[in-house]
Design a protein around this motif. Sequence first.
Motif, PDB file in Angstrom:
ATOM      1  N   LEU A  11       0.887  -1.515   0.389  1.00 61.40           N
ATOM      2  CA  LEU A  11       0.300  -0.017  -0.302  1.00 61.40           C
ATOM      3  C   LEU A  11       0.570   1.057   0.286  1.00 61.40           C
ATOM      4  O   LEU A  11       0.439   2.062  -1.149  1.00 61.40           O
ATOM      5  N   LEU A  12       1.827   1.136   0.769  1.00 61.34           N
ATOM      6  CA  LEU A  12       3.232   2.177   0.593  1.00 61.34           C
ATOM      7  C   LEU A  12       3.881   2.838  -0.980  1.00 61.34           C
ATOM      8  O   LEU A  12       3.659   3.948  -1.551  1.00 61.34           O
ATOM      9  N   ASP A  13       3.417   1.089  -1.845  1.00 58.53           N
ATOM     10  CA  ASP A  13       4.156   1.798  -2.594  1.00 58.53           C
ATOM     11  C   ASP A  13       3.379   2.657  -3.892  1.00 58.53           C
ATOM     12  O   ASP A  13       3.452   3.433  -4.627  1.00 58.53           O
ATOM     13  N   ARG A  14       2.482   1.469  -3.472  1.00 52.62           N
ATOM     14  CA  ARG A  14       0.650   2.435  -4.100  1.00 52.62           C
ATOM     15  C   ARG A  14       0.729   3.949  -4.345  1.00 52.62           C
ATOM     16  O   ARG A  14       0.029   4.894  -4.657  1.00 52.62           O
ATOM     17  N   LEU A  15       0.449   4.119  -2.823  1.00 51.81           N
ATOM     18  CA  LEU A  15       0.362   5.521  -2.478  1.00 51.81           C
ATOM     19  C   LEU A  15       1.265   6.296  -2.801  1.00 51.81           C
ATOM     20  O   LEU A  15       0.681   7.238  -3.595  1.00 51.81           O
ATOM     21  N   GLN A  16       2.465   6.342  -2.938  1.00 54.49           N
ATOM     22  CA  GLN A  16       3.104   6.934  -3.398  1.00 54.49           C
ATOM     23  C   GLN A  16       2.966   7.300  -4.791  1.00 54.49           C
ATOM     24  O   GLN A  16       3.611   8.425  -5.456  1.00 54.49           O
ATOM     25  N   GLU A  17       3.112   5.965  -5.486  1.00 54.74           N
ATOM     26  CA  GLU A  17       2.788   5.994  -7.075  1.00 54.74           C
ATOM     27  C   GLU A  17       1.655   7.434  -7.495  1.00 54.74           C
ATOM     28  O   GLU A  17       1.269   8.206  -8.354  1.00 54.74           O
ATOM     29  N   THR A  19       0.097   9.341  -5.543  1.00 51.63           N
ATOM     30  CA  THR A  19       0.631  10.599  -5.403  1.00 51.63           C
ATOM     31  C   THR A  19       1.297  11.164  -6.032  1.00 51.63           C
ATOM     32  O   THR A  19       1.017  12.405  -7.012  1.00 51.63           O
ATOM     33  N   GLU A  20       2.123  10.842  -7.203  1.00 53.37           N
ATOM     34  CA  GLU A  20       2.828  11.122  -8.307  1.00 53.37           C
ATOM     35  C   GLU A  20       1.804  11.699  -9.503  1.00 53.37           C
ATOM     36  O   GLU A  20       2.857  12.171 -10.343  1.00 53.37           O
ATOM     37  N   GLN A  21       0.791  10.492 -10.101  1.00 56.41           N
ATOM     38  CA  GLN A  21       0.392  10.999 -10.627  1.00 56.41           C
ATOM     39  C   GLN A  21      -1.278  12.162 -10.482  1.00 56.41           C
ATOM     40  O   GLN A  21      -2.016  11.705 -11.698  1.00 56.41           O
ATOM     41  N   GLU A  26      -7.854   7.605  -5.034  1.00 50.62           N
ATOM     42  CA  GLU A  26      -7.068   6.908  -4.922  1.00 50.62           C
ATOM     43  C   GLU A  26      -6.516   7.038  -3.501  1.00 50.62           C
ATOM     44  O   GLU A  26      -5.869   6.158  -2.875  1.00 50.62           O
ATOM     45  N   VAL A  27      -5.873   8.100  -3.683  1.00 51.11           N
ATOM     46  CA  VAL A  27      -4.742   8.143  -2.443  1.00 51.11           C
ATOM     47  C   VAL A  27      -5.652   8.420  -1.255  1.00 51.11           C
ATOM     48  O   VAL A  27      -5.472   7.470  -0.324  1.00 51.11           O
TER      49      VAL A  27
END
Length: 72
Positions: A11-17, A19-21, A26-27
């Motif tokens: 989930l941390l990885d998905r949150l970073q992605e 946020t970047e997008q 989704e965030v």
Amino acid sequence: MPRLEEIHANLLDRLQEATEQGWLGEVAAIETTMAAAAQKLEAMHGSTDRSAVVHLGMPDVHGAAGRSTSGS
């Protein structure tokens, strides 16, 4: 517990992605899911801190066996 920790890390990885997008919806969803996972992990860690020994006392084997102490 290890699987839940793995999910939380993912989930941390998905949150970073997200946020970047700039995927704000989704965030928000990921943050909610992360909070629930963290709460569950905390509860699981708390339950492992308790003593594993449970004292149940001695059973009454005379009543359980259907025997009587009277001389019938």
